[in-house]
Design a protein around this motif. Structure first.
Motif, PDB file in Angstrom:
ATOM      1  N   SER A  19      -3.250   1.311   2.399  1.00  0.00           N
ATOM      2  CA  SER A  19      -2.612   2.394   3.155  1.00  0.00           C
ATOM      3  C   SER A  19      -1.323   1.959   3.841  1.00  0.00           C
ATOM      4  CB  SER A  19      -3.584   2.931   4.202  1.00  0.00           C
ATOM      5  OG  SER A  19      -3.881   1.923   5.173  1.00  0.00           O
ATOM      6  N   ILE A  20      -1.132   0.654   3.999  1.00  0.00           N
ATOM      7  CA  ILE A  20       0.082   0.153   4.642  1.00  0.00           C
ATOM      8  C   ILE A  20       1.187   0.061   3.590  1.00  0.00           C
ATOM      9  CG2 ILE A  20       1.120  -1.734   5.954  1.00  0.00           C
ATOM     10  CD1 ILE A  20      -1.681  -2.505   6.857  1.00  0.00           C
ATOM     11  N   PRO A  21       2.363   0.624   3.831  1.00  0.00           N
ATOM     12  CA  PRO A  21       3.464   0.498   2.862  1.00  0.00           C
ATOM     13  C   PRO A  21       3.741  -0.964   2.530  1.00  0.00           C
ATOM     14  CG  PRO A  21       4.022   2.079   4.576  1.00  0.00           C
ATOM     15  CD  PRO A  21       2.732   1.429   5.008  1.00  0.00           C
ATOM     16  N   THR A  22       3.900  -1.227   1.241  1.00  0.00           N
ATOM     17  CA  THR A  22       4.049  -2.611   0.776  1.00  0.00           C
ATOM     18  C   THR A  22       5.212  -3.316   1.450  1.00  0.00           C
ATOM     19  OG1 THR A  22       3.138  -1.995  -1.377  1.00  0.00           O
ATOM     20  CG2 THR A  22       4.362  -4.059  -1.256  1.00  0.00           C
ATOM     21  N   LEU A  23       6.368  -2.659   1.486  1.00  0.00           N
ATOM     22  CA  LEU A  23       7.552  -3.294   2.071  1.00  0.00           C
ATOM     23  C   LEU A  23       7.351  -3.575   3.552  1.00  0.00           C
ATOM     24  CD1 LEU A  23      10.345  -4.272   1.279  1.00  0.00           C
ATOM     25  CD2 LEU A  23      11.255  -2.035   1.919  1.00  0.00           C
ATOM     26  N   LEU A  24       6.691  -2.640   4.250  1.00  0.00           N
ATOM     27  CA  LEU A  24       6.436  -2.854   5.679  1.00  0.00           C
ATOM     28  C   LEU A  24       5.492  -4.026   5.895  1.00  0.00           C
ATOM     29  CD1 LEU A  24       6.859  -1.793   8.567  1.00  0.00           C
ATOM     30  CD2 LEU A  24       4.874  -0.318   8.224  1.00  0.00           C
ATOM     31  N   LEU A  25       4.473  -4.144   5.044  1.00  0.00           N
ATOM     32  CA  LEU A  25       3.530  -5.253   5.164  1.00  0.00           C
ATOM     33  C   LEU A  25       4.206  -6.585   4.866  1.00  0.00           C
ATOM     34  CD1 LEU A  25       0.587  -5.977   5.725  1.00  0.00           C
ATOM     35  CD2 LEU A  25       0.106  -5.675   3.288  1.00  0.00           C
ATOM     36  N   VAL A  26       5.061  -6.597   3.848  1.00  0.00           N
ATOM     37  CA  VAL A  26       5.792  -7.827   3.503  1.00  0.00           C
ATOM     38  C   VAL A  26       6.708  -8.234   4.648  1.00  0.00           C
ATOM     39  CG1 VAL A  26       7.525  -8.811   1.971  1.00  0.00           C
ATOM     40  CG2 VAL A  26       5.665  -7.476   1.019  1.00  0.00           C
ATOM     41  N   ILE A  27       7.385  -7.255   5.242  1.00  0.00           N
ATOM     42  CA  ILE A  27       8.277  -7.559   6.370  1.00  0.00           C
ATOM     43  C   ILE A  27       7.479  -8.149   7.530  1.00  0.00           C
ATOM     44  CG2 ILE A  27       9.736  -6.510   8.146  1.00  0.00           C
ATOM     45  CD1 ILE A  27      10.701  -4.537   6.012  1.00  0.00           C
ATOM     46  N   ALA A  28       6.305  -7.577   7.814  1.00  0.00           N
ATOM     47  CA  ALA A  28       5.478  -8.079   8.919  1.00  0.00           C
ATOM     48  C   ALA A  28       5.021  -9.515   8.646  1.00  0.00           C
ATOM     49  CB  ALA A  28       4.264  -7.170   9.111  1.00  0.00           C
ATOM     50  N   ILE A  29       4.570  -9.780   7.412  1.00  0.00           N
ATOM     51  CA  ILE A  29       4.119 -11.140   7.063  1.00  0.00           C
ATOM     52  C   ILE A  29       5.281 -12.118   7.099  1.00  0.00           C
ATOM     53  CG2 ILE A  29       3.118 -12.549   5.226  1.00  0.00           C
ATOM     54  CD1 ILE A  29       1.516 -10.103   4.362  1.00  0.00           C
ATOM     55  N   THR A  30       6.438 -11.675   6.593  1.00  0.00           N
ATOM     56  CA  THR A  30       7.615 -12.553   6.588  1.00  0.00           C
ATOM     57  C   THR A  30       8.046 -12.906   8.006  1.00  0.00           C
ATOM     58  OG1 THR A  30       8.356 -11.497   4.537  1.00  0.00           O
ATOM     59  CG2 THR A  30       9.973 -12.796   5.752  1.00  0.00           C
ATOM     60  N   LEU A  31       8.019 -11.920   8.909  1.00  0.00           N
ATOM     61  CA  LEU A  31       8.391 -12.192  10.304  1.00  0.00           C
ATOM     62  C   LEU A  31       7.384 -13.113  10.974  1.00  0.00           C
ATOM     63  CD1 LEU A  31       9.604  -8.647  11.435  1.00  0.00           C
ATOM     64  CD2 LEU A  31      10.999 -10.624  10.817  1.00  0.00           C
TER      65      LEU A  31
END
Length: 364
Positions: free
Chosen positions: A208-220
């Motif tokens: 349910s979490i947008p992929t790009l948003l999840l990647v940005i969160a993990i990257t940060l």
């Protein structure tokens, strides 16, 4: 008389060989892989990250030529040939684009290159700065096949070196997604019950979490960098693999060969790894090819946003970010060339995925 094997693997291979676009895509991917590994061997600018800047020749059109004066550095660099091949040359020499030069009284007189009809600065340097006073070896005509970027770097070299990130992120991300996805999907589909409910809840929340948003969160959380992006993309792509594996195992665990394995007293781990997984790998292979393409697009998007590979590291997405405004300034090739590279590599993985799906379909 030789016998032809009728094994499913050979039948699938024969079907794959008959698919022109599948074979073409495979050859293209292999070629890009070789370029990615040996980028510094093929790149005209073999310095680390192909980062030789010459601001006086920035944003030049493809096919641009200029005389390049190389002033040797007095610094000694100790670098093995293996390190040069895979990580680029540590270049401490000074490169200067020049428009004209002459030698008079043990002095080299040259005029720096200046564009837009401007006059370059005239400078002199003693011949003793060059080994054995041989100036001619250090003045060569340099040809830029794809032109130069806004910093005066060779665009072809940046494209070749940038292929390394886009290509290898697919392997790392797919490997991580397969490890997590196959494990979660196998446990969920085989055991069912509360275990299945918990794992499906995790899958649905992640989905349910947008992929790009999840990647940005993990990257940060992990920090900006080369490997952090690889891990972040891999941690977001396991959900699709887990759902496919779970569905396949739910169907396969009711088959007669699984019942026979249970009757023979085999443990659950052996039944899953030795009997079920080998028979359901076809759709997993196909979705892995699609995940390759998805990983390349996600990395390009992250680099475009500035949280992917960091400068001076070359990346196709970062190259588009640096030059997308040149599309309306009369030099669209600066953004179109890396964009075409991304498109062609993604299309190749999608085509090979379609070819594998047709080849591994035993019913057809």
């Amino acid at each position: 008389m030789s016998r032809k094997s009728n094994s499913l693997k050979q039948l699938a291979l024969q079907k794959f060989k008959k698919n022109f676009w599948g074979v073409f895509s495979f050859c293209f991917i292999v070629l890009v892989g070789l370029v990615a590994v040996f980028a510094y061997v093929f790149a005209p600018d073999n310095s680390q990250y192909a980062n030789q800047m010459h601001l006086s020749i920035h944003s030049k059109q493809p096919g641009f030529e200029v005389n390049m004066l190389t002033i040797p550095s007095q610094l000694e660099t100790h670098q093995g040939w293996v390190n040069k091949i895979f990580f680029g040359k540590k270049n401490t020499d000074t490169e200067i684009p020049i428009s004209e030069y002459s030698v008079e009284e043990n002095m080299l007189m040259y005029k720096e290159y200046a564009s837009d009809g401007l006059e370059g600065v005239e400078k002199t340097i003693p011949l003793s700065a060059f080994p054995n006073n041989q100036v001619s070896k250090y003045i060569k005509e340099k040809y830029f096949v794809f032109g130069t970027d806004k910093y005066g770097r060779d665009l072809l070299s940046r494209v070749l070196v940038g292929a390394r990130i886009s290509f290898f992120i697919g392997f790392v991300a797919v490997f991580i997604s397969l490890l997590i996805g196959i494990f979660m999907g196998s446990v969920s589909g085989y055991f069912g019950g509360k275990i299945d409910a918990v794992i499906m809840w995790i899958i649905n929340v992640t989905w349910s979490i947008p992929t790009l948003l999840l990647v940005i969160a993990i990257t940060l959380a992990l920090g900006k960098g080369f490997w952090q992006v690889f891990i972040a993309v891999g941690l977001t792509m396991w959900v699709e693999v887990a759902r496919v594996v779970r569905g396949q195992i739910i169907s396969a665990k009711e088959m007669q060969y699984v019942t026979a394995a249970r009757a023979l007293g085999f443990n659950d781990f052996r039944i899953i790894t030795k009997h079920i997984l080998p028979n359901i790998m076809a759709p997993v292979i196909v979705i892995s090819a699609a995940n390759f393409a998805g990983a390349i697009l996600i990395e390009s998007g992250l680099s475009f946003l500035g949280i992917g590979a960091q400068p001076p590291m070359a990346s196709w997405g970062a190259m588009i970010k640096d030059h997308y405004n040149y599309i309306i300034l009369g030099k669209p090739y600066l953004a179109i060339i890396p964009g075409l590279c991304i498109m062609s590599l993604v299309m190749a993985f999608m085509l090979i995925g379609n070819a594998l799906r047709d080849a591994l379909d035993v019913k057809s």
